[in-house]
Design a protein around this motif. Structure first.
Motif, PDB file in Angstrom:
ATOM      1  N   THR A 130       0.816  -1.222   0.000  1.00  0.00           N
ATOM      2  CA  THR A 130       0.000   0.000   0.000  1.00  0.00           C
ATOM      3  C   THR A 130       0.846   1.268   0.000  1.00  0.00           C
ATOM      4  OG1 THR A 130      -0.145  -0.024   2.421  1.00  0.00           O
ATOM      5  CG2 THR A 130      -1.898  -1.144   1.208  1.00  0.00           C
ATOM      6  N   ALA A 179      -0.611   1.755  -4.070  1.00  0.00           N
ATOM      7  CA  ALA A 179      -1.883   2.448  -3.897  1.00  0.00           C
ATOM      8  C   ALA A 179      -2.273   3.240  -5.133  1.00  0.00           C
ATOM      9  CB  ALA A 179      -1.805   3.372  -2.683  1.00  0.00           C
ATOM     10  N   TYR A 185      -1.362   0.572   6.582  1.00  0.00           N
ATOM     11  CA  TYR A 185      -1.517   1.117   5.238  1.00  0.00           C
ATOM     12  C   TYR A 185      -0.776   2.445   5.118  1.00  0.00           C
ATOM     13  CZ  TYR A 185      -4.946  -2.208   3.401  1.00  0.00           C
ATOM     14  OH  TYR A 185      -5.556  -3.345   2.921  1.00  0.00           O
ATOM     15  N   GLY A 186      -0.080   2.617   3.998  1.00  0.00           N
ATOM     16  CA  GLY A 186       0.601   3.884   3.759  1.00  0.00           C
ATOM     17  C   GLY A 186       2.000   3.738   3.203  1.00  0.00           C
ATOM     18  N   ILE A 189      -2.188   8.580   9.098  1.00  0.00           N
ATOM     19  CA  ILE A 189      -2.097   8.091   7.725  1.00  0.00           C
ATOM     20  C   ILE A 189      -2.728   6.712   7.521  1.00  0.00           C
ATOM     21  CG2 ILE A 189      -0.447   7.271   5.983  1.00  0.00           C
ATOM     22  CD1 ILE A 189       1.245   9.714   6.569  1.00  0.00           C
ATOM     23  N   HIS A 233      -5.606   6.535   4.891  1.00  0.00           N
ATOM     24  CA  HIS A 233      -5.220   5.879   3.652  1.00  0.00           C
ATOM     25  C   HIS A 233      -6.192   4.738   3.331  1.00  0.00           C
ATOM     26  CE1 HIS A 233      -2.160   5.420   0.570  1.00  0.00           C
ATOM     27  NE2 HIS A 233      -2.121   4.125   0.778  1.00  0.00           N
ATOM     28  N   GLU A 234      -6.497   3.939   4.324  1.00  0.00           N
ATOM     29  CA  GLU A 234      -7.402   2.821   4.094  1.00  0.00           C
ATOM     30  C   GLU A 234      -8.810   3.319   3.789  1.00  0.00           C
ATOM     31  OE1 GLU A 234      -8.603  -1.520   5.966  1.00  0.00           O
ATOM     32  OE2 GLU A 234      -7.275  -0.178   7.088  1.00  0.00           O
ATOM     33  N   LYS A 271      -9.631   6.075   2.307  1.00  0.00           N
ATOM     34  CA  LYS A 271      -9.644   6.583   0.938  1.00  0.00           C
ATOM     35  C   LYS A 271      -9.786   5.448  -0.070  1.00  0.00           C
ATOM     36  CE  LYS A 271      -6.916   9.408  -2.259  1.00  0.00           C
ATOM     37  NZ  LYS A 271      -5.661  10.193  -2.434  1.00  0.00           N
TER      38      LYS A 271
END
Length: 478
Positions: free
Chosen positions: A12, A17, A38-39, A93, A97-98, A100
């Motif tokens: 990710t 991503a 995630y990120g 984040i 991030h997840e 989004k």
């Protein structure tokens, strides 16, 4: 549980991503998997949080340089406060991030992805079959195979230390060690760097590296060249073995400030032969290179060929052995440098080729590389060694810019520039910079090389004055 998707993405970070979102925008059914938050590395435990710490260290350095030249009092880094500030950039984040990704309609999974066939991966019991699969798992610290390796901290741990131990030993003379060493030294720690060869910071101009090494030593960083780590021993009587937290918890919590280690290294001296170096310290940090993070995803099961440098990909970022699979970023054996912008570039190429067929290739011209030491060290394009082989075709302009107004006004003692110019085409072939402005100046050279601008075109531009960019006209002469 079994599910089928148009695309399954493993990782990710910046490469994974972006491709997942772009394909979803074209109404593909997309799944994405990560074994960690995630990120990705850059946003959570790499470039971005590191630059926050670098910013504080730069303020300390700049203030110290101006003591007696308009400033009276020095400043100190409060490490817990600085880390709390850093967390404001990273803590939100993973969730954001997840969210989004989910809001875009992408199916998110947490767990270890492993190939079970050419088109299917297993994620802790979930079977995800993909018409296509993108591997974007990045890199991880290289194994060193030394006694006591379990006591090595890594960049993740350093960027989450609640207290800063001292002394600190950084193993390896690459940009990670040097960047962290400059941060730690400005925060008041005793710092050592062990490097196995004569020249650290490979990939950068040797002359500029030598200047940076000298500057590093002037601020108190102990740099041990031709020195190889042999072992790490946790000393008795500091933290009882049965009461220690394990792994990252031990290395980032308060116990890192209490535990003590003894490192033993082999130091090669040309005159005196080999000598043993012993250092007692509060933390030993791995900065000796990274390797593709692909060894635990069972590539063999997916018929995905790989080597030491990563997944074998063709010029379209496609696996050479399994056409369903693409890969991007640090986990591949592509000629791109292991840098975030290159991962993003390869991700864009992979995305295009997934959606439209293999018609796009990465353009690796003008790959800027920067070490965020103090001063910063930057490089782009041809090296001096490469240029010398071209004979009279090139001019190499080398400047000590520490006396130039841009650097003299803040009492910057170490600043250099080396510009390589093709005398026939009058285009810039390479640029190597050492200064507090090296990062932004490098971008001007990236534009010039990428767009094939001549030195005459670069000098025609009216740059704001006085600014670092206004120095360009003095550098670009034949």
């Amino acid at each position: 549980m079994e599910q089928t998707f148009d695309l399954v993405v493993i990782g990710t970070g910046s490469a994974g991503a972006a491709t997942a979102q772009a394909c979803r925008e074209q109404n593909w059914e997309v799944a994405i998997v990560d074994s960690r938050e995630y990120g990705g590395t850059c946003a959570l435990r790499g470039c971005d949080p590191k630059k926050v710490l670098v910013g504080a260290a730069e303020l300390v350095d700049r203030t110290e340089r101006m003591i007696g030249k308009g400033l009276q009092d020095s400043v100190r880094i409060n490490w817990p406060d600085l880390m709390a500030f850093k967390h404001t950039f990273t803590d939100y984040i993973p969730g954001a991030h997840e969210k989004k990704l989910k809001d875009a309609g992408i199916h998110t999974f947490h767990g270890h992805a492993k190939f079970v066939s050419e088109d299917t991966i297993d994620v802790d019991g979930h079977r995800l079959t993909g018409k296509h699969i993108l591997i974007a798992t990045g890199a991880k610290p290289a194994p060193l195979s030394v006694e006591g390796e379990q006591y090595l901290a890594n960049s993740d741990h350093f960027l989450n230390l609640e207290q800063l131990p001292s002394p600190l030993v950084f193993v390896g003379g690459g940009y990670i060690s040097f960047e962290f060493a400059h941060i730690a030294a400005r925060a008041g720690a005793e710092v050592h760097i062990l490097h196995k060869d004569e020249q650290p910071l490979k990939g950068f101009d040797p002359e500029l590296v030598q200047e940076l090494v000298q500057r590093s030593r002037e601020i108190g960083i102990h740099i041990h060249l031709n020195t190889s780590l042999q072992s790490i021993e946790q000393l008795e009587g500091e933290v009882a073995a049965d009461s220690q937290p394990s792994g990252a918890e031990q290395l980032t919590k308060g116990t890192a400030n209490q535990a003590r280690y003894m490192i033993r290294a082999n130091q090669q001296d040309g005159e005196q032969g080999n000598q043993e170096l012993r250092l007692e310290c509060g933390l030993v940090v791995h900065g000796a290179g990274r390797v593709p993070n692909i060894m635990d995803i069972q590539l063999d099961q997916g018929k995905v060929e790989f080597g030491k440098k990563g997944v074998h990909v063709n010029e379209y970022m496609q696996s050479v052995s399994n056409p369903r699979v693409y890969a991007a970023g640090d986990c591949t054996d592509s000629p791109g440098l292991p840098l975030t912008p290159l991962a993003s570039l390869e991700s864009q190429v992979a995305t295009h080729n997934l959606l439209h067929g293999n018609t796009r290739k990465p353009d690796y011209r003008a790959m800027p590389s920067i070490a965020f030491t103090i001063p910063k060290l930057g490089a782009i394009g041809m090296t001096e060694e490469e240029a010398r082989k071209l004979g009279d075709r090139v001019t190499i302009n080398t400047f000590d810019t520490s006396t130039w107004y841009t650097y003299k006004r803040t009492n910057e003692q170490t600043a250099m520039a080396k510009i390589i110019i093709d005398t026939s085409s009058r285009q810039i072939l390479g640029a190597h910079l050492l200064s507090g402005e090296a990062d932004e100046m490098l971008n001007y050279f990236a534009i010039a090389i990428r767009l094939h601008l001549t030195i005459d075109q670069m000098r025609e531009v009216l740059y704001a004055y006085p600014t670092p960019a206004s120095d360009l006209s003095y550098m670009l002469k034949i």
